[in-house]
Scaffold this active site. Structure first.
Site, mmCIF file in Angstrom:
data_model
loop_
_atom_site.group_PDB
_atom_site.id
_atom_site.type_symbol
_atom_site.label_atom_id
_atom_site.label_comp_id
_atom_site.label_asym_id
_atom_site.label_seq_id
_atom_site.Cartn_x
_atom_site.Cartn_y
_atom_site.Cartn_z
ATOM 1 C CG ASP A 1 14.539 12.852 95.080
ATOM 2 O OD1 ASP A 1 14.669 12.500 93.894
ATOM 3 O OD2 ASP A 1 15.209 12.371 96.009
ATOM 4 C CG HIS B 1 18.139 11.911 93.868
ATOM 5 N ND1 HIS B 1 17.159 10.969 93.732
ATOM 6 C CD2 HIS B 1 19.271 11.231 94.167
ATOM 7 C CE1 HIS B 1 17.674 9.760 93.963
ATOM 8 N NE2 HIS B 1 18.953 9.890 94.220
ATOM 9 C CD GLU C 1 20.761 6.609 94.923
ATOM 10 O OE1 GLU C 1 20.731 5.385 94.943
ATOM 11 O OE2 GLU C 1 19.735 7.316 95.073
HETATM 12 C C1 ACM Z 1 19.836 7.292 99.574
HETATM 13 O O1 ACM Z 1 19.212 6.328 100.031
HETATM 14 N N1 ACM Z 1 19.930 7.474 98.257
HETATM 15 C C2 ACM Z 1 20.504 8.243 100.422
#
Ligand code: ACM
Ligand code: ZN
Length: 634
Positions: free
Chosen positions: A146, A223, A276
């Site tokens: 991440d 991410h 995201e």
């Molecule tokens: C997440 O909580 N962004 C998978």
């Protein structure tokens, strides 16, 4: 009298409660002092047990077991070593003679550890396996990559660990405040770490002994800021937080990484994240635009799908299956993908309706980064409240049409680590709530009735080390305070059931009970997402019609402050009163006197000495969200 005692004894014999987590399918109690140290027989895959379990789904057959405990010793029957292992887990918790026949409700019972936001070592991960296996958890999902740090050694791309595993800022908060800078291994300002391949092999060997499959997550295309920091050629630009699906370099890098991940991890599923991605740079990137044109893609969601589908083909060609967060549905789901549903359950339900498998991890029940008890006494969480009882109350099958139920693989608890710098705190957030998730995955919903009694015993036994030989820093259930009083008991006041008109509408994601919310007598709980709090991205400006001229002594409303998700107190609140609904008089004001926002619940109330039919309550927003639950009029 005698007959009553006999009847009670008989019912105990038939029903047989067993102080165990997860609750077994059945327990037949018998008499005597159990001898847990002598194994009398172990039968694996023998015909009697195979016949008894023949009608169960295949996954349940493999994990089923029969455990008979008597004063002489114990006997186990199972169809596999895993079933035998689970019998031994039950044996550790059982404290009376009897026969347990048991099998799981779902195939997939998982726990996700976030190793990126704060790194956790090999030894820490291995320590958790004992407690997790005692709950018959069978999947450990490792969020290895991440923005905040890459945590897995990849030979072909050494900068991922020599650079992207190290950041400036020991805690995630410090790193964010400092502008999200990376460092390098050995530098004085470097915080972080990573797992070497030798570490992973040790983790995998320990996990195998605990009958737990480790699922690696390599996050893409969002991410991924740390990847672009190490290898700028895979971003749309050098500052991108996301990978560029337009560039071939991106696929070269991802496939190179996945080659090594596949070689290391035997798991059928490789988790590719997918959540995201803002996709902002993709709109202006010539490579992204060229890719969209060449592939006939009409929007950036389809561009993400292009990347995921291409990665899926790569994984499938190597005999592996793609697992991703529910955003992978947007722009079209790859043909064989399995969806992990986190933004509620709709993504999972949609995937199943399309014929795909799904794992349920809805934030409301499965996000262990939420605080577990009264937030004012707890270490800061990432937003929201999730009690043990609420986690246990989840039934993943409740919304699933029966013809699709076979697509529901199971359930997982996720513990994101943004606000969890220490190992002790990470255990505190994990236990005992992961026991609730484990039981949702293994046991029937009916067993929730005596869950609390059973889990207190289990939790005490991992705190003092008596269950697994290791002590875990679990939250102490004996000290649990539970929900907010306002949630449990509600409010009584003059405006109950009166009509409310809104100058600005509530936000559609946080409607609570719509126009009835602020006078329904129902108080909000510790969580803004519990359906009792109404959320606003504007001032709260409402007028209550009391129906007749009424003497008034107090008007107030409680606001929540939860800085993590951007919920703040109002700057001030004003109370206005009118007899005709046209001419209003300001009768009092309350100001925010708290300088530093912390998770709190603050009453903005005004004592008044007046009368009127209409009461206008106006709270001025300071920034982002306002959340309130009731306008109290006395
Ligand atoms: C997440 O909580 N962004 C998978
Ligand atoms: Zn691009």
């Amino acid at each position: 009298m005698k007959r009553i005692i006999c009847a009670i004894a008989l019912s105990a014999l038939c029903l047989g409660a067993l102080a165990q987590v997860p609750a077994p399918v059945s327990f037949q109690k018998s008499s005597g002092v159990p001898n847990k140290s002598k194994e009398l027989s172990k039968k694996i895959g023998k015909s009697a047990f195979a016949k008894r379990t023949a009608s169960l789904p295949e996954f349940a057959r493999g994990e089923a077991y029969l455990l008979e405990l008597t004063p002489k010793g114990y006997k186990v029957e199972a169809n596999s070593e895993t079933g035998y292992f689970y019998a031994l887990q039950t044996l550790r918790q059982i404290d009376q003679c009897g026969t347990v026949f048991d099998y799981p409700r779902f195939a997939y019972r998982g726990f996700m550890m976030d190793l990126s936001r704060h790194f956790r070592s090999k030894d820490y991960i291995i320590k958790q396996l004992g407690a997790l296996a005692s709950l018959k958890i069978n999947r450990l999902h490792l969020h290895l990559t991440d923005d905040a740090g890459w945590r897995l050694s990849i030979d072909r791309y050494p900068l991922l660990t020599s650079k992207a595993a190290w950041r400036v800022g020991a805690s995630w908060d410090e790193w964010v405040k400092g502008g999200q800078k990376y460092s390098s291994e050995g530098a004085v300002d470097a915080s972080g770490g990573y797992l070497t391949k030798a570490d992973v092999k040790e983790i995998l060997a320990a996990a195998e002994r605990h009958h737990i499959t480790v699922i690696p997550e390599i996050e893409m295309p969002g991410h991924s800021r740390e990847v672009v920091a190490a290898y700028p050629e895979v971003g749309c630009n050098a500052d991108s937080r996301e990978l560029c699906p337009g560039k071939e370099a991106t696929f070269t890098l991802l496939e190179g990484i996945l080659d090594e991940v596949i070689e290391l991890f035997p798991s059928k599923y490789i988790h590719i994240g997918g959540d995201e991605a803002a996709k902002r740079d993709w709109h202006n990137c010539p490579d992204c635009q060229a890719r969209m044109k060449a592939e006939g893609l009409s929007n950036v969601e389809e561009l993400q799908s292009y990347l995921i589908a291409r990665i899926e083909r790569y994984l499938n060609a190597k005999g592996r299956s793609l697992l991703g967060w529910d955003e992978i549905l947007e722009g079209g789901l790859s043909p064989n993908a399995t969806v992990m549903s986190w933004r509620g359950t709709s993504g999972g339900l949609e995937a199943m309706a399309q014929g795909h498998d799904a794992v349920m991890t809805p934030g409301r029940y499965c996000y262990l980064d939420k605080v577990q008890d009264a937030p004012i006494y707890e270490p800061e969480g990432f937003g929201g409240f999730l009690s043990l009882d609420v986690a246990r109350s989840y039934d993943p099958l409740a919304e699933v049409p029966s013809e699709l139920a076979h697509h529901l693989l199971g359930v997982q608890g996720n513990l994101w680590a943004e606000r969890i710098p220490t190992d002790q705190h990470y255990e505190y957030m994990t236990y005992p709530r992961i026991a609730a998730i484990a039981e949702v995955g293994w046991s029937s919903p009916e067993s929730a009735g005596d869950f609390r009694e059973r889990v207190i015993k289990w939790n005490d036994s991992i705190r003092d080390g008596s269950l697994t030989g290791q002590c875990y820093n679990a939250f102490d259930l004996h000290k649990e305070r539970g929900e907010r009083d306002a949630f449990k008991y509600g409010f009584k006041h003059l405006a109950l059931g009166k009509s409310v008109s809104y100058k600005h509408p509530w936000h559609p994601n946080y409607t609570a009970a719509a126009a009835a919310t602020l006078t329904d007598g129902e108080g909000g709980g510790w969580s803004y997402g519990d359906g009792r709090w109404q959320g606003f991205l504007s001032d709260v400006d409402v007028t209550i019609d009391l129906g007749e001229e009424t003497p008034l002594h107090f008007v107030g409303a409680t606001f929540m402050c939860d800085p993590g998700p951007g919920i703040f107190l109002p700057k001030k609140a004003e109370v206005w009163v009118s007899s005709d609904g046209k001419e209003f008089t300001l009768v009092g004001q309350a100001y925010n006197e708290i300088k530093t926002p912390v998770h709190s619940y603050v009453l903005f109330g005004v004592p008044v000495d007046t009368k009127g039919r209409y009461v206008r309550y106006k709270a001025t927003r300071s920034r982002e969200w306002l959340f309130t639950d009731e306008i109290i009029v006395k």
